[in-house]
Design a protein around this motif. Sequence first.
Motif, PDB file in Angstrom:
ATOM      1  N   GLY A 316      -4.018   1.681  -2.323  1.00  0.00           N
ATOM      2  CA  GLY A 316      -2.877   1.156  -1.584  1.00  0.00           C
ATOM      3  C   GLY A 316      -2.834  -0.364  -1.626  1.00  0.00           C
ATOM      4  O   GLY A 316      -1.776  -0.969  -1.794  1.00  0.00           O
ATOM      5  N   ALA A 317      -4.001  -0.989  -1.496  1.00  0.00           N
ATOM      6  CA  ALA A 317      -4.024  -2.450  -1.469  1.00  0.00           C
ATOM      7  C   ALA A 317      -3.556  -3.015  -2.800  1.00  0.00           C
ATOM      8  O   ALA A 317      -2.791  -3.987  -2.846  1.00  0.00           O
ATOM      9  CB  ALA A 317      -5.428  -2.932  -1.148  1.00  0.00           C
ATOM     10  N   LEU A 318      -3.992  -2.408  -3.894  1.00  0.00           N
ATOM     11  CA  LEU A 318      -3.579  -2.938  -5.190  1.00  0.00           C
ATOM     12  C   LEU A 318      -2.082  -2.721  -5.411  1.00  0.00           C
ATOM     13  O   LEU A 318      -1.392  -3.578  -5.960  1.00  0.00           O
ATOM     14  CB  LEU A 318      -4.396  -2.286  -6.308  1.00  0.00           C
ATOM     15  N   LEU A 319      -1.613  -1.589  -4.947  1.00  0.00           N
ATOM     16  CA  LEU A 319      -0.169  -1.369  -5.018  1.00  0.00           C
ATOM     17  C   LEU A 319       0.546  -2.393  -4.139  1.00  0.00           C
ATOM     18  O   LEU A 319       1.605  -2.923  -4.490  1.00  0.00           O
ATOM     19  CB  LEU A 319       0.147   0.053  -4.547  1.00  0.00           C
ATOM     20  N   VAL A 461       1.015   3.683 -11.886  1.00  0.00           N
ATOM     21  CA  VAL A 461       0.085   4.422 -11.032  1.00  0.00           C
ATOM     22  C   VAL A 461      -1.268   4.552 -11.702  1.00  0.00           C
ATOM     23  O   VAL A 461      -2.315   4.307 -11.090  1.00  0.00           O
ATOM     24  CB  VAL A 461       0.655   5.818 -10.697  1.00  0.00           C
ATOM     25  N   SER A 462      -1.248   4.884 -13.004  1.00  0.00           N
ATOM     26  CA  SER A 462      -2.548   5.069 -13.654  1.00  0.00           C
ATOM     27  C   SER A 462      -3.256   3.729 -13.787  1.00  0.00           C
ATOM     28  O   SER A 462      -4.483   3.660 -13.682  1.00  0.00           O
ATOM     29  CB  SER A 462      -2.377   5.751 -15.006  1.00  0.00           C
ATOM     30  N   LEU A 463      -2.489   2.679 -13.999  1.00  0.00           N
ATOM     31  CA  LEU A 463      -3.105   1.349 -14.075  1.00  0.00           C
ATOM     32  C   LEU A 463      -3.796   1.011 -12.757  1.00  0.00           C
ATOM     33  O   LEU A 463      -4.953   0.560 -12.740  1.00  0.00           O
ATOM     34  CB  LEU A 463      -2.028   0.308 -14.398  1.00  0.00           C
ATOM     35  N   ILE A 464      -3.085   1.237 -11.665  1.00  0.00           N
ATOM     36  CA  ILE A 464      -3.676   0.918 -10.367  1.00  0.00           C
ATOM     37  C   ILE A 464      -4.874   1.806 -10.109  1.00  0.00           C
ATOM     38  O   ILE A 464      -5.885   1.377  -9.549  1.00  0.00           O
ATOM     39  CB  ILE A 464      -2.614   1.072  -9.255  1.00  0.00           C
TER      40      ILE A 464
ATOM     41  N   VAL B  64       5.844   9.065  -6.133  1.00  0.00           N
ATOM     42  CA  VAL B  64       5.218   8.073  -5.265  1.00  0.00           C
ATOM     43  C   VAL B  64       3.910   8.692  -4.795  1.00  0.00           C
ATOM     44  O   VAL B  64       3.749   9.907  -4.847  1.00  0.00           O
ATOM     45  CB  VAL B  64       6.097   7.696  -4.053  1.00  0.00           C
ATOM     46  N   PRO B  65       2.959   7.873  -4.334  1.00  0.00           N
ATOM     47  CA  PRO B  65       1.674   8.428  -3.935  1.00  0.00           C
ATOM     48  C   PRO B  65       1.844   9.473  -2.848  1.00  0.00           C
ATOM     49  O   PRO B  65       2.443   9.196  -1.820  1.00  0.00           O
ATOM     50  CB  PRO B  65       0.894   7.219  -3.398  1.00  0.00           C
ATOM     51  N   ALA B  66       1.346  10.652  -3.130  1.00  0.00           N
ATOM     52  CA  ALA B  66       1.370  11.755  -2.168  1.00  0.00           C
ATOM     53  C   ALA B  66       2.778  12.175  -1.773  1.00  0.00           C
ATOM     54  O   ALA B  66       2.969  12.873  -0.797  1.00  0.00           O
ATOM     55  CB  ALA B  66       0.567  11.429  -0.911  1.00  0.00           C
ATOM     56  N   GLY B  67       3.762  11.748  -2.531  1.00  0.00           N
ATOM     57  CA  GLY B  67       5.120  12.153  -2.207  1.00  0.00           C
ATOM     58  C   GLY B  67       5.490  13.417  -2.942  1.00  0.00           C
ATOM     59  O   GLY B  67       5.012  13.686  -4.038  1.00  0.00           O
TER      60      GLY B  67
END
Lengths: 475, 654, 304, 214
Positions: A316-319, A461-464, B64-67
Amino acid sequence: MLIPLILLPLVAALLAVVAPWHQARSLLLVVGSAGHLLMTGVLLAQPAVVGTPWLGLDALSRLVLLVTSLLFFGCAFYAVGYLEYHRVRGNRVMVPCLLVFLSAMTLAVLARHFGLLWLAVETTTLASAPLIYYNRNRLSIEATWKYLLLCSIGIALALLGIFFIGYGALVGGVHPVDLQLDALLAAAPDLSRPWLHAGFVFILVGFGTKMGLAPLHCWKPDAYGEAPGLVGALLAGGLTSVAFLAILRALQLMNAAGDGPLARQALLIMGLLSMTVAAISMVRQPDIKRLLAYSSVEHMGILAIGVGMGKLATFGALLHLVNNALTKGGLFLSVANLQRGYASKKLWEVRGAIATLPVSGTLFLAGFLAITGSPPFGPFMSLFTILRGVFGQGATAVGLGMLVLLAVVFVGMGATVLTATQGPAVQLDTPYQDKLLVVLPPLGFVLLVLVLGLWLPEPLVSLIREASALLEVTS
Amino acid sequence: MVGLLVFGLVLIATSGVPGLAWRRGDSGERLFCGQVLAGVLGCLVPLAATAVSGGLRLELPWAVPAGWLVLELDALSATFIAPLLLVVACGALYGLRYWPQAEHAANGRKLRLFYGLISGAMLVLLLARNALLFLTAWEIMALSGYFLITTEDDKSDVRQAGFIYLIATHIGTLSLFGLFALLGQHCGSSDFPLTASLPAAGSGLLFGLALLGFGMKAGLMPLHIWLPGAHAAAPSHASALLSGVMIKTGIYGLVRFTSFFAHIPAWWGWTLLALGAVSGVLGVALAIAQHDIKRLLAYHSVENIGIIAMGLGLALLGRSAGQPALVVLGLSGCLLHVANHGLFKSLLFLSAGSVIHSVGSRDIDHGGGLLKRQRWTGLFFLGGAIAISGLPPFNGFISEWLIYLGGFGVLETPSSPLAFAMLSVPALALIGGLALACFVKVFGVVFLGEPRTDAAARAHESPPSMLWPMALLLLACGWIGLFPLSLRALLERAVSDWTGAPAVATLSADLAPLGLVAAIGWVLVVGVLLLGAWLHRKSATAPREVGTWGCGYLFPAPRMQYTASSFGDSLVRLFQFALRCERHGDRVEGLFPDKQEFSSHTPDLVLDRGLHPLFSAIAAFLGRLRRRLQNGIVACYLFYVVLTLTGLLVLVRL
Amino acid sequence: MLGRIVLHLLVLLILSPLLPGVIAKTKALFAGRIGAPLLQPYYDLARLMRKEFIFSRTTTWVFLAGPVVGLVVPLLAAQLMPFGGLGASLSFRGDLVLFVYLFGLARFFTAASALDTGSSFEGMGAVREVTFSCLAEPTLLFALLVLACGADSLTLNDLLGPALAGRWHSGQAASLALIAVCLFVVVLVENSRIPFDDPNTHLELTMIHEVMVLDHSGPAFGLVLYGAAMKLLVLGALLVRLVLPLQTGHVLLDLLLLVAGLVGLAVLIGVVESTMARLRLPRVPQVLVGTTLLSAFALVLVLR
Amino acid sequence: MSESLLANLLLLSVILINFFCLGSARLVACIRAIAVQGVVLALLPVAVHGLCAHSLVLGLGTLCFKGVLIPGLLLRAIREVRIRREMEPFVGFATTLFLGTLIAACAFLCADWLPLAAAHHEGLLVPVALTTIFSGFLLLMTRRKALTQVLGYLMLENGIFIFAVLLSEALPLMVEAGMLLDLLVGIFIMGIVINQIRREFSTISTEQLTALKE
């Protein structure tokens, strides 16, 4: 490919120094940044980039490079319109400094050697000092002075921290002692603990000063407040990310040495402190740009908390790093427009912005909603992911504390932003109007943030994910 | 079916977008209205299908994450969606003439854009089964609500109301962040857990967060601070949407949230019951003290949310004590009152809007005698007033009756642990009596008697496009009041959606007497109409030219009529301990008194008396602290650096 | 059922004007006068029905709605109320709530029709009416709660059914007595009797119910009076049934018992009216709140 | 052993210069002292590591920058602003000196307590480095004049340099050169800024630089 990426802006800067025309310099700025973005894109498209011991490209630097390049491109684009407006003052200093700044940031991102990293970060400080002093008045000189002094001292402490780590290697019997990242990571378990810990603390404080973690943030409101909006955007979105990257490198080291929890605890404390101080300072803040500066402090705190919690929160922080940079870009640029329109950044003059300057005012409001974590903007996704991470690890008190602080921040920021944006239209004394060139970049940033809130591209997403894997304890 | 639902949803959500192109002319608003109506029709078909057969479900990946885009239409959602669609359609139609682009060039487009957006967001919210989707829709709704409230942001009180709303709603949203983050930890994914699948152990914090987040939106008593100002500030059809539908999403959230748990701790139910009773009584008491018709209606929303919460509280108590009858009565009362309040509150806001439109003031005391000039508006308002006072034969009575029955029901089992829940009965009675007094006051002062102002004397009836939506809403109120059994199947299914247990045959028995209630309602209507017709015919030739008898005083003037303040005064005095009404003006003394003025003002208990001073003090303190910290001296900043360094070095213990 | 309905209607329509007559006669006797004949209310009604209307130019149709609803409501409510040994003609779970709320509807329209005249005196009456009633309503419901306590039914017919006699002999007698007192107060308030209201005063400033109907005339006023009488009978029946829970099973005997009880109640009201002074208006809410607390206390006694 | 002795002597002189700067109000003298400190530092690599190319280059570079160029810059700046003395420091000179002594004592204690490489147990490098760094900080925190703060910054950097000497064989020359260059540029820019300050405020006290606050 890596060295040209650093050299390209540098060459453009040199050309800008010698170029005799205003337009040519503006063009060089855009071309330089566009080229940089293009090359970044090409680099990121490659699955693996061959690096040297000094330069390299891992997932973390890919992420920060992408953010920095994107942000700089938008700001460069904006700068053209901005400098057109300040034709009298010229761009002879501004353009080269901006390009050198970009080059230094790129170097810092790519550096695989702590010394080089330090050098690059120090160069960013020096290159940005003239940018902050752009307006050449008493206040901007004061801001520049404080920025320069505090950041230089911070950076000096970071250097000392790096030396401590090196000495820790020496004491630990590592041979040969090398400040190259991979070598240090490999040798991490052998490092002398006291020196390593002290080194981490000094690096955290040093680069934390640069990044603006409270209570090391004191230069931030002054510098952001007095610098031109686009410089503020670059500092708040780009430079802070680069400094954060430097801290993350130290965290990597601590992880490799098996002292990750200690480092994370320190980050967590700094993060919570930053959020608290920012929240306190944002209540009834009458200066819009200082408000944004404190918001930057707050978000640096959130980044620190996220990384400090680890696991999902790191992701989450990197995002959030991406989202924060882009949102800050949109916010600072739109506020710059408002400041130019109203010839003021104080709340008692800036009123009814949406009615007066519809596009910039709306963008400012949208940026405010985005940065405070309102869906459907990107920061919500990252903030919520961090929160899930925090609660997921049972740190309920931290999570609740964050929520309370976020609420205070929202109240403080909301009071100022809404007073500025809402209300009947005001007659402006300046000839400023929302022109396409100065409106498009912030609009682009806000739209980008909106898209990131509704749809995260799989490559990102995969990068993060890869990047956050780098920050996890692997053993 | 799902496709149609989504299509309708998108149509509604984007209804304000095409209109952005037209700054002048009415094409934009016609397009908007058409699109909303088409969208509502599109959504109605799947809704009707749900009422007949089972639910619908749609699942799509979301990057989106977990979406995860999970939409599901079950009976529980349907009970919230049905009134929503009706109110949205009515409001859109009403807005055509109430807020025409020609008269509101500055903000008409903004209003329509966010009207569509909030409607779409509420639909998504009621259908969402994933935390991220829910939160996204929730906040889009909340923000759109903010822009609806600040439609006229050139007025400072509107901005103030909007700001308070935004703060309140965002604090609620933040606590929902916490709620869903914690919930995700409990159930392992951010999709909503299945009904009755979670153990309640250790979920006290969850309930607290839910109560704060959802209660803030719903406007339960200490959290209602944003509601009166916001509803007063928005244009009437937007207020109708906000008050009639939006605040119910808070109730929906509570209902949905409590459905996740297999066992409900008893204190959840007690808390809701107590908060509901406090909201109900104090809400209506505050309403009586108001002079602004929209603020008054807003306080009635607090009251009705209180009644709804009492229903939900009874249902929760029923769950925790294992009394299915109480669950059925409480929850169906709660759900039905949600729908009912949506209908009659919208009706009241729309008719109040019609009055404001012609009189030009929100002050009740500026009306008078409007029933003669606005006969239809007056009739519709009267219908709404009877309904909201919970009187037969309208819908308000049906839902309150269910909750009453729940309250009485706890006494049937001897020495039940829930015996104290029967205190909801006198509370409801008090609320009902006060609501009646309040609406007698509003209807009497605004529509009856002589006009108090010139504007009221010159008032004219609103155009049909404003009247038809009200008529439709009144018909819906009457329908539920007179054919309550038509909703029985939906309510029973909603209850079984909530408890997770299939509806048992005995549950139907609890709702069965509704048929007789409706029959008596019919007799009442027919009897009144027959007797009225007889009396009307008998009095057709009577003289109507005389004045009202003045009890010996020969020169009565309209100003001598009972006003809103004087009407509410005796009741306000009774609740003075809580309302703290401020009176300005001296007593009239002596044989030949001087000219005197009197005015009364009732500030909000929580906001004006509590939070305002508190927050001002905190803000002042933080300001001092800030000036101390950021004092401009570099040496001091360096000192912070050293302190940090020392602190961290101590922390890592070298 | 139909027979029951007709019987209830007949009792209501025929018997109700008698009660005001009894009250008036009792008061006259106390005052040492002969007084109007017992059947005077019947004569009044007949005369009013023949009279003409007269309307203020301020009024609208709402003005007539008051008397109409005020008449229809007691007729309907009476069907839910057991008349002594004669059970209620309509009975279902939860009918007691409907019973209470029907009178609420009547109050709404009575007050609205008072406001329709625009007279400040009638406004004053309307305020007092709704204020006092909303204080009396919780008392009524507390009383019903006491009755519902332990009874495994929620119909008026069962709450006031044969089981009631047994409860008087059990430990609940005290609380039943308490609520009987409370209900008597409610009957006095709801029917505008002394000490809460004085229907015969000549000062409009002090009236409640009478001042609301100042402008009504002719048949409309007749309906108002008739409705008020019926309301007294219906509410009185509740009290009578509570105090005299006897049931013979024979229709005529039960009817006789009911009439006797109602007349007794009327006499009692007359006695109260003759011996008590009217309360000062600000005292009325205090008394009503006190009654509510008393009924709540009765509930606590039952639950104990 | 003689090398170590020489190094220790140099380091002791560094500490003395620190104390001098902490206790002196005369700016020119302070700048000169810092210049001397630069020269001393230039000798240090040679003294510690012996005569080798690396040490020589480092020493020469240090001499140029820290001994000549930077003090020269500062002296020029001070000529332009015509300021000679540090007036009214936040903390008095005597107190500062006392604190400086305290710091030095602490630094020496710390150095004993810290795990040092075997080769460095005897030397004074680590304690002197720490003392110099903290003295620099002290100077920064107690003085009002911008110029004195630059001196404090220089002292801080000098301390770090001393520490770097410990590592100089581990650190490639390039980074050190870069550091020195950065320092130069930094001081150069600070000089310009000081000039600008003078132009705007007509004094280089940081007293005036407190307009930006809450």
